[in-house]
Design a protein around this motif. Structure first.
Motif, PDB file in Angstrom:
ATOM      1  N   VAL A  64     -22.987   6.191 -81.121  1.00  0.00           N
ATOM      2  CA  VAL A  64     -22.729   6.838 -79.945  1.00  0.00           C
ATOM      3  C   VAL A  64     -22.535   5.732 -78.756  1.00  0.00           C
ATOM      4  CG1 VAL A  64     -22.724   8.687 -77.969  1.00  0.00           C
ATOM      5  CG2 VAL A  64     -23.485   9.281 -80.282  1.00  0.00           C
ATOM      6  N   ALA A  65     -21.467   5.394 -78.151  1.00  0.00           N
ATOM      7  CA  ALA A  65     -21.445   4.458 -77.086  1.00  0.00           C
ATOM      8  C   ALA A  65     -20.364   5.052 -76.038  1.00  0.00           C
ATOM      9  CB  ALA A  65     -20.759   3.185 -77.704  1.00  0.00           C
ATOM     10  N   ALA A  66     -20.664   4.423 -74.812  1.00  0.00           N
ATOM     11  CA  ALA A  66     -19.649   4.772 -73.726  1.00  0.00           C
ATOM     12  C   ALA A  66     -19.187   3.733 -72.964  1.00  0.00           C
ATOM     13  CB  ALA A  66     -20.491   5.750 -72.781  1.00  0.00           C
ATOM     14  N   ILE A  67     -18.092   3.662 -72.488  1.00  0.00           N
ATOM     15  CA  ILE A  67     -17.385   2.872 -71.677  1.00  0.00           C
ATOM     16  C   ILE A  67     -17.201   3.192 -70.315  1.00  0.00           C
ATOM     17  CG2 ILE A  67     -15.086   1.651 -71.436  1.00  0.00           C
ATOM     18  CD1 ILE A  67     -14.545   2.118 -74.298  1.00  0.00           C
ATOM     19  N   ALA A  68     -17.588   2.180 -69.525  1.00  0.00           N
ATOM     20  CA  ALA A  68     -17.477   2.601 -67.872  1.00  0.00           C
ATOM     21  C   ALA A  68     -16.401   1.877 -67.345  1.00  0.00           C
ATOM     22  CB  ALA A  68     -18.907   2.660 -67.252  1.00  0.00           C
ATOM     23  N   PRO A  69     -15.063   2.635 -67.319  1.00  0.00           N
ATOM     24  CA  PRO A  69     -14.017   1.711 -66.672  1.00  0.00           C
ATOM     25  C   PRO A  69     -13.893   1.582 -65.057  1.00  0.00           C
ATOM     26  CG  PRO A  69     -13.203   3.644 -68.352  1.00  0.00           C
ATOM     27  CD  PRO A  69     -14.694   3.815 -67.859  1.00  0.00           C
ATOM     28  N   VAL A 111      -1.379   0.229 -50.941  1.00  0.00           N
ATOM     29  CA  VAL A 111      -2.657   0.624 -51.252  1.00  0.00           C
ATOM     30  C   VAL A 111      -3.124   0.185 -52.713  1.00  0.00           C
ATOM     31  CG1 VAL A 111      -4.258   2.816 -51.556  1.00  0.00           C
ATOM     32  CG2 VAL A 111      -2.428   2.790 -49.939  1.00  0.00           C
ATOM     33  N   SER A 112      -2.414   0.185 -53.520  1.00  0.00           N
ATOM     34  CA  SER A 112      -2.728  -0.553 -54.855  1.00  0.00           C
ATOM     35  C   SER A 112      -3.080  -1.933 -54.907  1.00  0.00           C
ATOM     36  CB  SER A 112      -1.711  -0.227 -55.808  1.00  0.00           C
ATOM     37  OG  SER A 112      -1.595   1.288 -56.206  1.00  0.00           O
ATOM     38  N   ALA A 113      -2.500  -2.459 -53.907  1.00  0.00           N
ATOM     39  CA  ALA A 113      -2.678  -4.170 -53.770  1.00  0.00           C
ATOM     40  C   ALA A 113      -3.846  -4.327 -53.209  1.00  0.00           C
ATOM     41  CB  ALA A 113      -1.518  -4.719 -53.044  1.00  0.00           C
ATOM     42  N   LYS A 114      -4.186  -3.433 -52.213  1.00  0.00           N
ATOM     43  CA  LYS A 114      -5.363  -3.590 -51.446  1.00  0.00           C
ATOM     44  C   LYS A 114      -6.749  -3.310 -52.387  1.00  0.00           C
ATOM     45  CE  LYS A 114      -8.061  -2.043 -47.125  1.00  0.00           C
ATOM     46  NZ  LYS A 114      -8.042  -1.140 -46.098  1.00  0.00           N
ATOM     47  N   ILE A 115      -6.535  -2.356 -53.172  1.00  0.00           N
ATOM     48  CA  ILE A 115      -7.621  -1.970 -54.088  1.00  0.00           C
ATOM     49  C   ILE A 115      -7.679  -3.278 -55.058  1.00  0.00           C
ATOM     50  CG2 ILE A 115      -8.281  -0.639 -56.199  1.00  0.00           C
ATOM     51  CD1 ILE A 115      -6.745   1.865 -54.519  1.00  0.00           C
ATOM     52  N   ALA A 116      -6.829  -3.602 -55.669  1.00  0.00           N
ATOM     53  CA  ALA A 116      -6.909  -4.795 -56.690  1.00  0.00           C
ATOM     54  C   ALA A 116      -7.363  -5.871 -55.990  1.00  0.00           C
ATOM     55  CB  ALA A 116      -5.324  -4.884 -57.396  1.00  0.00           C
ATOM     56  N   ALA A 117      -7.187  -6.286 -54.809  1.00  0.00           N
ATOM     57  CA  ALA A 117      -7.747  -7.525 -54.055  1.00  0.00           C
ATOM     58  C   ALA A 117      -9.224  -7.441 -54.057  1.00  0.00           C
ATOM     59  CB  ALA A 117      -7.226  -7.612 -52.778  1.00  0.00           C
ATOM     60  N   ASN A 118      -9.874  -6.204 -54.399  1.00  0.00           N
ATOM     61  CA  ASN A 118     -11.302  -6.217 -54.369  1.00  0.00           C
ATOM     62  C   ASN A 118     -11.967  -6.491 -55.670  1.00  0.00           C
ATOM     63  OD1 ASN A 118     -11.617  -5.691 -51.699  1.00  0.00           O
ATOM     64  ND2 ASN A 118     -11.251  -3.445 -52.032  1.00  0.00           N
ATOM     65  N   ILE A 119     -11.007  -6.640 -56.725  1.00  0.00           N
ATOM     66  CA  ILE A 119     -11.591  -7.086 -58.168  1.00  0.00           C
ATOM     67  C   ILE A 119     -11.595  -8.345 -58.255  1.00  0.00           C
ATOM     68  CG2 ILE A 119     -11.185  -6.773 -60.512  1.00  0.00           C
ATOM     69  CD1 ILE A 119      -9.385  -4.180 -59.734  1.00  0.00           C
ATOM     70  N   PRO A 120     -12.861  -9.314 -58.662  1.00  0.00           N
ATOM     71  CA  PRO A 120     -12.848 -10.375 -58.638  1.00  0.00           C
ATOM     72  C   PRO A 120     -12.048 -11.204 -59.720  1.00  0.00           C
ATOM     73  CG  PRO A 120     -14.992  -9.390 -58.432  1.00  0.00           C
ATOM     74  CD  PRO A 120     -14.326  -8.411 -58.498  1.00  0.00           C
ATOM     75  N   PHE A 121     -12.064 -10.867 -60.854  1.00  0.00           N
ATOM     76  CA  PHE A 121     -11.190 -11.543 -61.972  1.00  0.00           C
ATOM     77  C   PHE A 121     -11.231 -10.804 -63.134  1.00  0.00           C
ATOM     78  CE2 PHE A 121      -9.973 -14.549 -65.218  1.00  0.00           C
ATOM     79  CZ  PHE A 121      -8.954 -14.906 -64.636  1.00  0.00           C
ATOM     80  N   ASP A 152     -14.706  -3.731 -65.974  1.00  0.00           N
ATOM     81  CA  ASP A 152     -14.552  -3.644 -64.680  1.00  0.00           C
ATOM     82  C   ASP A 152     -13.897  -4.739 -64.049  1.00  0.00           C
ATOM     83  OD1 ASP A 152     -16.592  -4.922 -64.369  1.00  0.00           O
ATOM     84  OD2 ASP A 152     -17.981  -3.255 -63.695  1.00  0.00           O
ATOM     85  N   GLY A 153     -13.824  -5.943 -64.599  1.00  0.00           N
ATOM     86  CA  GLY A 153     -13.483  -7.290 -63.816  1.00  0.00           C
ATOM     87  C   GLY A 153     -14.357  -7.757 -62.760  1.00  0.00           C
ATOM     88  N   ALA A 154     -15.734  -7.122 -63.094  1.00  0.00           N
ATOM     89  CA  ALA A 154     -16.773  -7.481 -62.204  1.00  0.00           C
ATOM     90  C   ALA A 154     -16.807  -6.974 -60.699  1.00  0.00           C
ATOM     91  CB  ALA A 154     -16.698  -9.139 -62.001  1.00  0.00           C
ATOM     92  N   VAL A 155     -15.955  -5.958 -60.740  1.00  0.00           N
ATOM     93  CA  VAL A 155     -15.820  -5.112 -59.582  1.00  0.00           C
ATOM     94  C   VAL A 155     -16.974  -4.348 -59.069  1.00  0.00           C
ATOM     95  CG1 VAL A 155     -14.724  -2.949 -60.145  1.00  0.00           C
ATOM     96  CG2 VAL A 155     -14.267  -3.864 -57.990  1.00  0.00           C
ATOM     97  N   ARG A 156     -17.575  -4.231 -57.915  1.00  0.00           N
ATOM     98  CA  ARG A 156     -18.395  -3.319 -57.307  1.00  0.00           C
ATOM     99  C   ARG A 156     -17.952  -2.383 -56.435  1.00  0.00           C
ATOM    100  NH1 ARG A 156     -19.559  -4.728 -61.517  1.00  0.00           N
ATOM    101  NH2 ARG A 156     -21.879  -5.507 -62.434  1.00  0.00           N
ATOM    102  N   LEU A 157     -17.801  -1.143 -56.443  1.00  0.00           N
ATOM    103  CA  LEU A 157     -17.189  -0.275 -55.656  1.00  0.00           C
ATOM    104  C   LEU A 157     -17.707  -0.162 -54.064  1.00  0.00           C
ATOM    105  CD1 LEU A 157     -16.063   2.683 -57.687  1.00  0.00           C
ATOM    106  CD2 LEU A 157     -14.987   0.776 -57.456  1.00  0.00           C
ATOM    107  N   PRO A 158     -17.283  -0.522 -53.119  1.00  0.00           N
ATOM    108  CA  PRO A 158     -17.657  -0.257 -51.796  1.00  0.00           C
ATOM    109  C   PRO A 158     -17.996   1.095 -51.479  1.00  0.00           C
ATOM    110  CG  PRO A 158     -15.292  -0.767 -51.387  1.00  0.00           C
ATOM    111  CD  PRO A 158     -15.649  -0.788 -52.889  1.00  0.00           C
ATOM    112  N   PRO A 159     -18.705   1.408 -50.271  1.00  0.00           N
ATOM    113  CA  PRO A 159     -19.104   2.803 -49.920  1.00  0.00           C
ATOM    114  C   PRO A 159     -17.802   3.852 -49.758  1.00  0.00           C
ATOM    115  CG  PRO A 159     -20.411   1.534 -48.773  1.00  0.00           C
ATOM    116  CD  PRO A 159     -19.495   0.704 -49.223  1.00  0.00           C
ATOM    117  N   ARG A 160     -16.713   3.283 -49.338  1.00  0.00           N
ATOM    118  CA  ARG A 160     -15.382   3.969 -49.129  1.00  0.00           C
ATOM    119  C   ARG A 160     -14.289   3.296 -49.582  1.00  0.00           C
ATOM    120  NH1 ARG A 160     -15.508   6.572 -43.722  1.00  0.00           N
ATOM    121  NH2 ARG A 160     -17.627   6.935 -43.740  1.00  0.00           N
TER     122      ARG A 160
END
Length: 254
Positions: free
Chosen positions: A185-190, A205-215, A246-254
């Motif tokens: 059993v394993a899990a993926i956290a996209p 909006v999508s472009a702004k979201i994508a801009a926060n993804i490091p690489f 996740d491309g090294a992203v860490r979600l901000p509070p909002r």
């Protein structure tokens, strides 16, 4: 475990990550069954890949049990691989405007995401336990879908984060329990992926979201989720863990 000629069940396979996974596994020679509440979408994908479709509400354990039995009949064998992608992404503040609470959202989200995953895992595993082991000793592999929100839950995501946190948390004890039967059993956290929910957003909006993804600085492709699901299946030492994709992203509070 080899994917070719293996019976595979994908929940939520009518769209998004599930559809990409169903298509990818079929392209690798697997016999694929799609379980989805939206049977028309499931049948459409199944027709494209030469698979089959079954309908069920994953929050209903009896419906899940019957659907897995039906899928096994159509595939000609009990699925050795199950990938759980069915889920909802509802959002609501715990206490909203004018003091309105959101337990209804919390309840529905957990019923579909967490309980649904548990139901499918349970009813699939009880059948896998009776399969003959492969040369590797494996009888089956279950891949569940968490989310980076289980660690980085944003404002309005209390219900979603709780449901995905439950999926991540039960990964290890489930793997330990099923180890005696050769079931991994394993899990993926996209992270942030190009799914129907994201595609419905305005381009800016999508472009702004994508801009926060490091690489790479873009939304994830559903096929990249499918690639990881395949690797989990084929790598016999991957067990009891949740992998962030996740491309090294860490979600901000909002």
């Amino acid at each position: 475990m080899l994917v070719s000629e293996t019976a595979v069940l994908v929940t939520g396979g009518g769209s998004g990550l599930g559809a990409a996974t169903a298509r990818h596994f079929a392209s690798r020679g697997a016999r694929v069954a799609i379980l989805d509440y939206a049977i028309d979408k499931a049948e459409s994908v199944a027709a494209d890949i030469g698979g089959c479709a079954v309908q069920a509400d994953v929050s209903d354990p009896d419906a899940v049990d019957s659907a897995i039995e039906e899928a096994a009949g159509k595939l000609g064998s009990v699925p050795r691989v199950v990938v759980n992608c069915a889920g909802v992404g509802l959002a609501a503040r715990i206490v909203g405007r004018e003091g309105k609470t959101s337990f209804d959202v919390f309840e529905k989200t957990l019923k579909v995401n967490l309980f649904g995953t548990y139901h499918v895992m349970s009813h699939a595993a009880k059948r896998m336990m009776n399969l003959d082991p492969l040369e590797t000793g494996e009888r089956g592999v279950i891949v569940n879908t968490a989310s980076v929100a289980y660690e980085d839950g944003q404002l309005g995501q209390a219900a979603y984060a709780a449901s995905k946190g439950g999926i991540a948390s039960m990964c290890l004890p489930a793997a330990r329990e099923f180890a005696a039967y050769g079931i991994r059993v394993a899990a993926i956290a996209p992270g942030l992926f190009k799914t129907p929910m994201m595609e419905g957003l305005p381009e800016e909006v999508s472009a702004k979201i994508a801009a926060n993804i490091p690489f790479p600085p873009r939304l994830g492709e559903p096929e990249e989720y499918a690639l990881l699901a395949e690797h989990i299946v084929t790598n016999p030492f991957l067990n009891g863990t949740t992998i962030r994709l996740d491309g090294a992203v860490r979600l901000p509070p909002r």
